[in-house]
Design a protein around this motif. Structure first.
Motif, short mmCIF file in Angstrom:
data_model
loop_
_atom_site.label_atom_id
_atom_site.label_comp_id
_atom_site.label_asym_id
_atom_site.label_seq_id
_atom_site.Cartn_x
_atom_site.Cartn_y
_atom_site.Cartn_z
N TYR A 58 0.86 -1.17 0.00
CA TYR A 58 0.00 0.00 0.00
C TYR A 58 0.90 1.23 0.00
N TRP A 59 0.43 2.29 -0.64
CA TRP A 59 1.24 3.51 -0.78
C TRP A 59 0.51 4.64 -0.07
N PHE A 60 1.12 5.14 1.00
CA PHE A 60 0.51 6.15 1.86
C PHE A 60 1.29 7.45 1.79
N THR A 61 0.65 8.50 2.30
CA THR A 61 1.34 9.71 2.72
C THR A 61 1.05 9.86 4.21
N ALA A 62 2.10 10.03 5.02
CA ALA A 62 1.93 10.07 6.47
C ALA A 62 2.81 11.15 7.07
N ARG A 63 2.38 11.64 8.24
CA ARG A 63 3.19 12.61 8.97
C ARG A 63 4.38 11.91 9.62
N VAL A 64 5.56 12.36 9.32
CA VAL A 64 6.76 11.89 10.00
C VAL A 64 7.48 13.13 10.51
N ARG A 65 7.48 13.32 11.80
CA ARG A 65 8.09 14.50 12.43
C ARG A 65 7.59 15.81 11.83
N GLY A 66 6.26 15.88 11.68
CA GLY A 66 5.63 17.14 11.30
C GLY A 66 5.45 17.37 9.82
N ASP A 67 6.12 16.59 8.99
CA ASP A 67 5.99 16.76 7.53
C ASP A 67 5.37 15.52 6.91
N TRP A 68 4.78 15.72 5.72
CA TRP A 68 4.20 14.60 5.00
C TRP A 68 5.28 13.89 4.20
N HIS A 69 5.33 12.56 4.34
CA HIS A 69 6.29 11.74 3.62
C HIS A 69 5.58 10.52 3.04
N ASP A 70 6.09 10.01 1.95
CA ASP A 70 5.58 8.76 1.39
C ASP A 70 6.00 7.59 2.27
N TYR A 171 -0.60 13.34 16.58
CA TYR A 171 0.20 12.12 16.48
C TYR A 171 1.02 12.10 15.20
N THR A 172 2.23 11.59 15.31
CA THR A 172 3.01 11.31 14.13
C THR A 172 2.58 9.96 13.56
N LEU A 173 2.81 9.76 12.29
CA LEU A 173 2.39 8.59 11.50
C LEU A 173 0.89 8.55 11.23
N THR A 174 0.22 9.68 11.40
CA THR A 174 -1.17 9.77 10.93
C THR A 174 -1.17 9.77 9.40
N ILE A 175 -2.07 8.98 8.81
CA ILE A 175 -2.14 8.83 7.36
C ILE A 175 -3.06 9.90 6.75
N ASP A 176 -2.65 10.43 5.61
CA ASP A 176 -3.50 11.31 4.82
C ASP A 176 -4.35 10.40 3.92
#
Length: 419
Positions: A58-70, A171-176
Motif C-alpha cells: 500500500y502507498w501512503f502519505t503520512a506525517r513523520v516529524r511534522g511533515d508529509w512523507h511517502d 500524532y506522528t504517522l497519521t495517514i492522509d
C-alpha cells in the motif's frame, strides 16, 4: 533464484495462499468471502509459473516529524507450509525494500503476525494502543445531550476529513487518507460493513452561545465512530474500530452515543491511542478493563535518504556520525554523517565497493545502532534514552547524546490504519 514480480489480478493462487495463511480453518476452496478491495499492489515470488509466496504493498502519505512523507505499507505476507524454511520470505522482504527505494519511498510500516520475526529483518515497534472493555452503562456521563448523531454512508466521507485532521495532528504517522481508502477501508469491512456515525454540533446551541465565525458550523462533524456489533457467546458486543474527535466535548458525546446501545449489547470494546484518559472520564473506572497493546512496526527503507529528507528542530544544528547495521538492506549497512545546518545532508562516509565515499574524510563515530532502533528514534517512539536502555543504541559520550536528543525528540506516535 525465484523471480519477484507483480501478481496478476486474476491469479487465484494468490487468494488461496492468503486464505490458507489467515483462515486455514476455512478450507482450501475459495468463496465470495475471499474477495478483497482492489487497493494496493500484489507482489509474489515465482519459480517459473508457480507462485511460492506473496505480499501486498500500500502507498501512503503520512506525517513523520511534522511533515508529509511517502510511506509503503507492507501487508498480506504469506507462504504455504511446503515453501517455508527456504528463505523465500526474506527474499520477498528484501525485494520489497528495493522496490520502495526505487520508487523513492524511504519509510515502511506493517502490522506483524509475530514481532520477533519482523524484528529480525529490521522493523521496530512504533505504536502502542489502549484496548478498553466495559459495559454501555459504565459510559454514562453527566453530559448534556446536544447536537445531532447522523449515520453516514461512503459518499459522506468528506465530512470526516476535518475530524481526522484535527485528531491526527496530535500524532506522528497519521495517514492522509485518500477517497479510495475512506470508501474501502473505513466504510467497508472484511466480512461485514461497519456502522459509521458522526456527531454534528447543534446549530441552535451554536447561535445562542455567540460562537465566532472561526468556530465550527452546525453542518460540520466534530467527531465520528466506526463500529460493528458482534456475537459474544450468548451476548452481543459493540466493537468500536475507530473513534476520532476534534475536541473533548465531541469525545464525550461519542461515548454517550455508544452508551445509548445499552438495550442492545452487553459489552463494549474500543481502542484508543496509548493513554488511560477514559478511566478519568467515567464515573467508576473499576468498571472499565484497560489493557495496553503493541501496534504496527516501522522501518527506514533507505537510511541516508530518509535522514536527509526529515525536518529537524531549529536548535538541532551540527553534525553526528552514526554507524548502522541492517540485516536485509546492504545499502543501510555502514557509517553515515548527518549534518543539520542551513542545508540538511546525510552522506555515507565509509569505504565500500558499491557506494561513493569520501576518501579524505576523517570521523569519529558518535553512536552505533541497528536499523530497528534508528527507525524507532526517527518515528519518535523512542527517545535517545529509550534507545540506549531498550534498543540497540550505543552513544559514545554525553555530548553526542545531547546532540542526538535534540535531533530526535520523542513524539506521540499512533498509526491507526489497519492494512
Amino acid at each position: 533464484m525465484p523471480e519477484y514480480r507483480p501478481v496478476p489480478a486474476d491469479e487465484e493462487e494468490y487468494r488461496r495462499l492468503l486464505r490458507y495463511a489467515f483462515r486455514p480453518e476455512a478450507g482450501p476452496e475459495l468463496d465470495e468471502d475471499d474477495d478483497e478491495p482492489e487497493l494496493g499492489d500484489r507482489r509474489g515470488l515465482f519459480e517459473g509459473d508457480d507462485l511460492r509466496c506473496v505480499c501486498k504493498h500500500y502507498w501512503f502519505t503520512a506525517r513523520v516529524r511534522g511533515d508529509w512523507h511517502d510511506v509503503a505499507g507492507l501487508s498480506a505476507v504469506a507462504s504455504p507450509p511446503e515453501n517455508r524454511r527456504r528463505g523465500l520470505v526474506a527474499q520477498l522482504l528484501a525485494e520489497s525494500l528495493s522496490e520502495y527505494r526505487e520508487n523513492e519511498v524511504y519509510f515502511s510500516a506493517l502490522w506483524p503476525f509475530d514481532y520477533g520475526f519482523y524484528r529480525r529483518y529490521g522493523w521496530g515497534t512504533v505504536t502502542k494502543y489502549t484496548k478498553y472493555e466495559t459495559t454501555p452503562d459504565a459510559l454514562a456521563l453527566d453530559t448534556e445531550p446536544t447536537g445531532e448523531f447522523r449515520r453516514l454512508e461512503a459518499d459522506d466521507w468528506r465530512l470526516l476529513e476535518p475530524v481526522l485532521d484535527a485528531h491526527g495532528e496530535r500524532y506522528t504517522l497519521t495517514i492522509d487518507r485518500t477517497e479510495e481508502w475512506w470508501r474501502h477501508r473505513v466504510f467497508e469491512g472484511w466480512q461485514k460493513d461497519p456502522y459509521v456515525y458522526a456527531w454534528m454540533r447543534d446549530g441552535e446551541e451554536q447561535r445562542s452561545s455567540n460562537v465566532s465565525d472561526d468556530e465550527p458550523r452546525d453542518d460540520e462533524a466534530r467527531g465520528y465512530v466506526v463500529y460493528t456489533i458482534e456475537e459474544d457467546g450468548d451476548d452481543k458486543r459493540l466493537r468500536v474500530w475507530e473513534l476520532a474527535y476534534a475536541d473533548d466535548d465531541a469525545y464525550c458525546h461519542l461515548l454517550r452515543f455508544v452508551q445509548y446501545h445499552d438495550s442492545q449489547v452487553e459489552r463494549v470494546r474500543l481502542y484508543e491511542p496509548e493513554n488511560t484518559d477514559l478511566l478519568d472520564v467515567v464515573d467508576d473506572p473499576r468498571k472499565v478493563e484497560c489493557e495496553v497493546r503493541t501496534g504496527p512496526m516501522f522501518r527506514l527503507v533507505d537510511v541516508q535518504r530518509a535522514l536527509e529528507s526529515l525536518s529537524y528542530p531549529d536548535d538541532a544544528r551540527g553534525r553526528v556520525v552514526l554507524q548502522v547495521s541492517d540485516p536485509l538492506a546492504e545499502w543501510n549497512e555502514g557509517t553515515f554523517e548527518l549534518v543539520t545546518d542551513e542545508v540538511v545532508r546525510c552522506d555515507r562516509i565509509d569505504a565500500g565497493d558499491d557506494f561513493d565515499a569520501n576518501p579524505d574524510a576523517t570521523f569519529d563515530i558518535d553512536a552505533t545502532t541497528d536499523v530497528n532502533t534508528l527507525s524507532q528514534l526517527v518515528a519518535g517512539y523512542y527517545s535517545v534514552e529509550d534507545g540506549e536502555r531498550l534498543g540497540d543504541l550505543v552513544v559514545v559520550d554525553a555530548d553526542a547524546r545531547d546532540r542526538l536528543a535534540t535531533l530526535f525528540p520523542k513524539r506521540n506516535v499512533f498509526l491507526r490504519e489497519g492494512f
